[in-house]
Design a protein around this motif. Structure first.
Motif, PDB file in Angstrom:
ATOM      1  N   GLU A 105      36.125 -26.056  10.029  1.00 42.80           N
ATOM      2  CA  GLU A 105      35.054 -25.421  10.959  1.00 42.80           C
ATOM      3  C   GLU A 105      34.048 -24.585  10.220  1.00 42.80           C
ATOM      4  O   GLU A 105      32.706 -24.361  10.420  1.00 42.80           O
ATOM      5  CB  GLU A 105      35.779 -24.625  11.898  1.00 42.80           C
ATOM      6  N   GLY A 131      31.628 -26.805   7.930  1.00 42.55           N
ATOM      7  CA  GLY A 131      30.781 -27.388   8.769  1.00 42.55           C
ATOM      8  C   GLY A 131      29.556 -26.336   9.170  1.00 42.55           C
ATOM      9  O   GLY A 131      28.443 -26.984   8.979  1.00 42.55           O
ATOM     10  N   TYR A 144      25.424 -26.435   8.015  1.00 41.64           N
ATOM     11  CA  TYR A 144      24.374 -26.531   8.920  1.00 41.64           C
ATOM     12  C   TYR A 144      23.452 -25.409   8.653  1.00 41.64           C
ATOM     13  O   TYR A 144      22.190 -25.588   8.569  1.00 41.64           O
ATOM     14  CB  TYR A 144      25.093 -26.352  10.470  1.00 41.64           C
ATOM     15  N   ILE A 149      23.405 -30.507  10.639  1.00 40.38           N
ATOM     16  CA  ILE A 149      24.322 -30.997  11.829  1.00 40.38           C
ATOM     17  C   ILE A 149      24.853 -32.124  11.411  1.00 40.38           C
ATOM     18  O   ILE A 149      26.270 -32.552  11.757  1.00 40.38           O
ATOM     19  CB  ILE A 149      23.521 -30.843  13.123  1.00 40.38           C
ATOM     20  N   LEU A 179      29.156 -32.930  10.944  1.00 40.16           N
ATOM     21  CA  LEU A 179      29.811 -33.655  11.890  1.00 40.16           C
ATOM     22  C   LEU A 179      30.298 -34.844  11.160  1.00 40.16           C
ATOM     23  O   LEU A 179      31.651 -34.981  11.373  1.00 40.16           O
ATOM     24  CB  LEU A 179      28.879 -34.123  13.113  1.00 40.16           C
ATOM     25  N   THR A 194      34.255 -33.400  11.209  1.00 38.69           N
ATOM     26  CA  THR A 194      34.634 -33.587  12.439  1.00 38.69           C
ATOM     27  C   THR A 194      36.231 -34.304  12.374  1.00 38.69           C
ATOM     28  O   THR A 194      37.084 -33.956  13.341  1.00 38.69           O
ATOM     29  CB  THR A 194      33.733 -34.599  13.297  1.00 38.69           C
ATOM     30  N   GLY A 247      35.326 -30.832  15.142  1.00 39.77           N
ATOM     31  CA  GLY A 247      33.762 -30.909  14.989  1.00 39.77           C
ATOM     32  C   GLY A 247      33.356 -29.887  16.037  1.00 39.77           C
ATOM     33  O   GLY A 247      32.473 -30.286  16.625  1.00 39.77           O
ATOM     34  N   ILE A 249      24.796 -32.941  23.988  1.00 37.79           N
ATOM     35  CA  ILE A 249      26.174 -33.095  23.398  1.00 37.79           C
ATOM     36  C   ILE A 249      27.189 -33.876  24.142  1.00 37.79           C
ATOM     37  O   ILE A 249      27.960 -34.739  23.665  1.00 37.79           O
ATOM     38  CB  ILE A 249      26.430 -31.671  23.060  1.00 37.79           C
ATOM     39  N   PRO A 264      26.324 -38.160  15.707  1.00 39.19           N
ATOM     40  CA  PRO A 264      26.017 -37.005  14.947  1.00 39.19           C
ATOM     41  C   PRO A 264      24.243 -36.956  14.816  1.00 39.19           C
ATOM     42  O   PRO A 264      23.569 -35.914  14.765  1.00 39.19           O
ATOM     43  CB  PRO A 264      26.622 -37.245  13.651  1.00 39.19           C
TER      44      PRO A 264
END
Length: 341
Positions: A47, A50, A54, A90, A94, A98, A103, A205, A222
């Motif tokens: 996390e 990720g 981003y 992003i 992902l 993920t 994700g 989403i 994604p």
């Protein structure tokens, strides 16, 4: 790629990586520890990384744009390149993370999982802290890598007598990391702008993770989610847009670390950090009530995706149980030997 011909693959109902690619002993030992004791840790790291991806992508492009404008460097960046960079960040987040953490990469998504999916609250706290940490670390890396040009930009603003007004705005060096309300725009309008954009992104989403959506196979999700963020940035960033509490809070903490409390953003900070949470939850309710239908058929691509996750979970549990059994057998055997002695 393992380099093994498909004809040599074991004909199991599900072929796991362990069936075709024997990893080194040290990695197999680590996987046993990871599955039994450290799984929460690797999920949090995923996390964190990720959100790092981003923010690192988007902030780097924003640095090009802001510094280019201040130093009058032609073609160094634009709103388009910043929006595209955030979108690609992003996508990268992902794709890379993920499978390990699920994700989330956004506190609003984590809170959604707690309220509607039975996600453990303690685990959610760990996720959100990791997400914010990812944004904070990304900000510090971007600042360090751009430090020379950022210092030059600050010097130019100081000479022009614009440091206090421009630096702590969306156009200044601090605006690369912390988000600021545009001058002259009422905070009420900024709030509506943020809420509508976050609702739009949230709806996209939930459409992408709907397993009955034939237009969005898992491999495409994604890209579509990333482009939804890009559309929001391209169209509405001039009116103030955060879209992710982890990006906002992590970046704002980094700006405060670098420039002090002057970089806090005032009353707008609460709008930037919190608005996306109720907007995303409302998008979930909207999608569930209006757009989702349980009578629809799960697509083949999504069925394969779900079956793969189920097989992974089953295989992992088997490894944990086998390791526990071997560990218990070893203790029993050692105890039996000591009794004989």
């Amino acid at each position: 790629m393992t380099g093994i011909p498909t004809s040599q693959l074991p004909h199991y109902p599900n072929t796991h990586l362990a069936d075709v690619d024997v990893r080194p002993t040290v990695l197999r030992s680590w996987e046993r520890v990871r599955h039994r004791q450290a799984h929460w840790f690797v999920e949090c790291v995923a996390e964190m990384f990720g959100v790092f991806c981003y923010c690192y992508a988007g902030m780097g492009a924003t640095a090009s744009y802001n510094v280019g404008n201040i130093l009058k460097l032609e073609g160094l960046g634009s709103v388009f390149t910043a929006g595209l960079a955030y979108a690609m960040g992003i996508v990268i987040a992902l794709v890379v993370c993920t499978a390990t953490s699920g994700g989330h990469f956004n506190p609003a998504i984590t809170i959604y999982h707690v309220l509607f999916r039975g996600f453990p609250p303690l685990k959610a706290v760990r996720y959100i802290a990791s997400q914010i940490l990812g944004g904070f670390i990304a900000s510090l890396f971007v600042y360090w890598q751009w430090k020379t040009l950022l210092k030059e930009s600050e010097a130019v603003l100081t000479v022009a007598g614009l440091f206090d007004t421009v630096n702590f705005s969306a156009s200044g060096p601090a605006g690369i990391f912390a988000l600021y309300a545009p001058p002259g725009v009422p905070l009420g309008r900024v709030f509506i702008n943020e809420f509508v954009c976050d609702f739009f992104i949230g709806t996209v989403i939930f459409a992408c993770i709907d397993p009955t959506n034939f237009f969005v196979p898992p491999a495409a999700a994604p890209w579509i989610i990333g482009m939804a963020y890009a559309v929001a940035i391209w169209g509405y960033i001039p009116n103030g847009l955060s879209a992710n509490a982890a990006r906002d809070v992590g970046g704002r903490l980094a700006a405060i670390t670098i420039w002090g409390t002057r970089a806090s953003g005032g009353r707008y900070a609460a709008i930037a950090a919190l608005t996306n949470i109720p907007a995303t939850l409302l998008a979930c309710v909207f999608y569930e009530v209006i757009l989702k239908d349980s009578s629809r058929v799960i697509t083949l691509a999504n069925k394969e995706y779900l079956d793969g996750h189920a097989a992974h979970h089953e295989h992992r549990e088997q490894q944990i149980n086998n390791a526990s059994y071997r560990y218990g057998s070893d203790i029993e055997e050692k105890g039996h030997d000591s009794m004989e002695k």
